[in-house]
Design a protein around this motif. Structure first.
Motif, mmCIF file in Angstrom:
data_model
loop_
_atom_site.group_PDB
_atom_site.id
_atom_site.type_symbol
_atom_site.label_atom_id
_atom_site.label_comp_id
_atom_site.label_asym_id
_atom_site.label_seq_id
_atom_site.Cartn_x
_atom_site.Cartn_y
_atom_site.Cartn_z
ATOM 1 N N LEU A 142 0.825 -1.213 0.000
ATOM 2 C CA LEU A 142 0.000 0.000 0.000
ATOM 3 C C LEU A 142 0.860 1.265 0.000
ATOM 4 O O LEU A 142 0.636 2.184 -0.803
ATOM 5 N N LEU A 143 1.843 1.341 0.890
ATOM 6 C CA LEU A 143 2.656 2.553 0.981
ATOM 7 C C LEU A 143 3.466 2.805 -0.287
ATOM 8 O O LEU A 143 3.447 3.936 -0.802
ATOM 9 N N PRO A 144 4.169 1.810 -0.842
ATOM 10 C CA PRO A 144 4.907 2.068 -2.084
ATOM 11 C C PRO A 144 4.011 2.532 -3.233
ATOM 12 O O PRO A 144 4.386 3.443 -3.982
ATOM 13 N N SER A 145 2.838 1.938 -3.369
ATOM 14 C CA SER A 145 1.948 2.338 -4.462
ATOM 15 C C SER A 145 1.394 3.739 -4.233
ATOM 16 O O SER A 145 1.227 4.521 -5.184
ATOM 17 N N PHE A 146 1.139 4.071 -2.982
ATOM 18 C CA PHE A 146 0.687 5.419 -2.646
ATOM 19 C C PHE A 146 1.764 6.454 -2.991
ATOM 20 O O PHE A 146 1.481 7.498 -3.591
ATOM 21 N N VAL A 147 3.009 6.181 -2.609
ATOM 22 C CA VAL A 147 4.095 7.127 -2.850
ATOM 23 C C VAL A 147 4.286 7.354 -4.351
ATOM 24 O O VAL A 147 4.469 8.497 -4.806
ATOM 25 N N LYS A 148 4.231 6.301 -5.141
ATOM 26 C CA LYS A 148 4.398 6.443 -6.590
ATOM 27 C C LYS A 148 3.288 7.301 -7.190
ATOM 28 O O LYS A 148 3.542 8.155 -8.045
ATOM 29 N N PHE A 149 2.069 7.091 -6.751
ATOM 30 C CA PHE A 149 0.961 7.898 -7.259
ATOM 31 C C PHE A 149 1.073 9.342 -6.793
ATOM 32 O O PHE A 149 0.859 10.286 -7.556
ATOM 33 N N LEU A 150 1.438 9.528 -5.540
ATOM 34 C CA LEU A 150 1.574 10.879 -4.996
ATOM 35 C C LEU A 150 2.596 11.693 -5.792
ATOM 36 O O LEU A 150 2.378 12.877 -6.096
ATOM 37 N N ARG A 151 3.702 11.064 -6.170
ATOM 38 C CA ARG A 151 4.783 11.767 -6.866
ATOM 39 C C ARG A 151 4.575 11.830 -8.377
ATOM 40 O O ARG A 151 5.310 12.528 -9.074
ATOM 41 N N TYR A 201 1.419 18.783 9.338
ATOM 42 C CA TYR A 201 2.786 18.275 9.343
ATOM 43 C C TYR A 201 2.933 17.076 8.417
ATOM 44 O O TYR A 201 4.027 16.836 7.889
ATOM 45 N N ILE A 202 1.861 16.337 8.225
ATOM 46 C CA ILE A 202 1.885 15.277 7.216
ATOM 47 C C ILE A 202 2.082 15.903 5.840
ATOM 48 O O ILE A 202 2.917 15.455 5.038
ATOM 49 N N ILE A 203 1.337 16.955 5.549
ATOM 50 C CA ILE A 203 1.442 17.651 4.259
ATOM 51 C C ILE A 203 2.836 18.263 4.095
ATOM 52 O O ILE A 203 3.476 18.125 3.040
ATOM 53 N N ALA A 204 3.323 18.918 5.146
ATOM 54 C CA ALA A 204 4.652 19.532 5.079
ATOM 55 C C ALA A 204 5.742 18.488 4.869
ATOM 56 O O ALA A 204 6.709 18.712 4.131
ATOM 57 N N GLY A 205 5.575 17.335 5.504
ATOM 58 C CA GLY A 205 6.556 16.272 5.345
ATOM 59 C C GLY A 205 6.636 15.766 3.921
ATOM 60 O O GLY A 205 7.729 15.562 3.373
ATOM 61 N N TRP A 206 5.492 15.594 3.278
ATOM 62 C CA TRP A 206 5.497 15.103 1.891
ATOM 63 C C TRP A 206 5.908 16.197 0.913
ATOM 64 O O TRP A 206 6.483 15.902 -0.136
ATOM 65 N N LEU A 207 5.647 17.425 1.249
ATOM 66 C CA LEU A 207 6.022 18.526 0.358
ATOM 67 C C LEU A 207 7.515 18.530 0.077
ATOM 68 O O LEU A 207 7.957 18.864 -1.019
ATOM 69 N N ARG A 208 8.287 18.135 1.061
ATOM 70 C CA ARG A 208 9.750 18.085 0.902
ATOM 71 C C ARG A 208 10.187 17.013 -0.074
ATOM 72 O O ARG A 208 11.318 17.044 -0.589
ATOM 73 N N HIS A 209 9.318 16.041 -0.346
ATOM 74 C CA HIS A 209 9.703 14.905 -1.187
ATOM 75 C C HIS A 209 8.976 14.890 -2.518
ATOM 76 O O HIS A 209 9.065 13.917 -3.265
ATOM 77 N N MET A 210 8.268 15.937 -2.819
ATOM 78 C CA MET A 210 7.501 15.973 -4.073
ATOM 79 C C MET A 210 8.401 16.398 -5.248
ATOM 80 O O MET A 210 9.345 17.132 -5.079
#
Length: 217
Positions: free
Chosen positions: A109-118, A208-217
């Protein structure tokens, strides 16, 4: 439930929030460990680490620079898988062991989520891959729920709960996307997990969840 008897609270290093390192951060692997501690009622002490500016003392403890890290019996131990296994072994009551045949449910679930998010291209298949993982989880819960292993919450649920929170919060913010309404078992499952006292006590704020992912987008 009475707290587990320990000589002193167990020390843990976890992520401080992006931009606010003195506030609990958003890392799912840290959250998983905290859920385990809360549900087992094990006394613990947290030190928040600024992962965007890793201090030298932290890198000496764990040169890979990752969290969570646990200090147990005088040794610093990294990796959430290892930490939760030790906690289950050393503090077996209540037990949260997941039956081996169900331990891998939702593992992609997490790997597929990260790929879609990016993803920058909605036609690249990453959305479909995430939907396939969610459907697989939905089908499993339909046949086995309400938790991964049935009526009893287990370690697999502590792992999935933070990941589902990130799916919900990050994809709503960055892609205006939500879990399809027909995946009722996944939606209900997330609501049950996220409604637990242990979860509310240990989750990072949405910002903070949003801010955390913003750094990796």
């Amino acid at each position: 439930m009475a707290a587990v008897a320990v000589d002193q609270p167990i020390e843990f290093l976890v992520k401080g929030a992006t931009g606010k390192p003195d506030i609990l951060g958003d890392r799912p692997f840290c959250h998983r460990v905290l859920l385990t501690l809360e549900e087992k009622n094990i006394p613990y002490k947290l030190t928040l680490v600024d992962l965007s500016n890793k201090p030298e003392w932290f890198l000496k403890i764990n040169p890979e620079g990752k969290v969570p890290v646990m200090k147990y019996e005088g040794k610093w131990i990294p990796e959430s898988d290892v930490i939760t296994e030790i906690l289950e072994e050393k503090f077996p009551g209540p037990s949260f062991k997941t039956p081996p045949e169900k331990a891998s449910v939702g593992s992609e679930l997490l790997p597929s989520f990260v790929k879609f998010l990016r993803s920058k291209d909605r036609s690249d298949g990453t959305e479909e891959a995430l939907l396939a993982e969610l459907k697989s989880l939905n089908d499993h819960l339909k046949d086995n729920g309400p938790y991964v292993a049935g009526d009893k919450i287990t370690a697999a649920d502590f792992s999935l709960a933070p990941k589902l929170l990130h799916v919900k919060v990050a994809l709503a913010h960055f892609k205006n996307w939500s879990i399809p309404s027909d995946m009722t078992y996944v939606i209900n499952y997330a609501e049950i997990l996220h409604g637990r006292e242990s979860f509310a006590k240990t989750r990072a704020a949405d910002e903070y969840i949003i801010a955390g992912w913003l750094r990796h987008m």
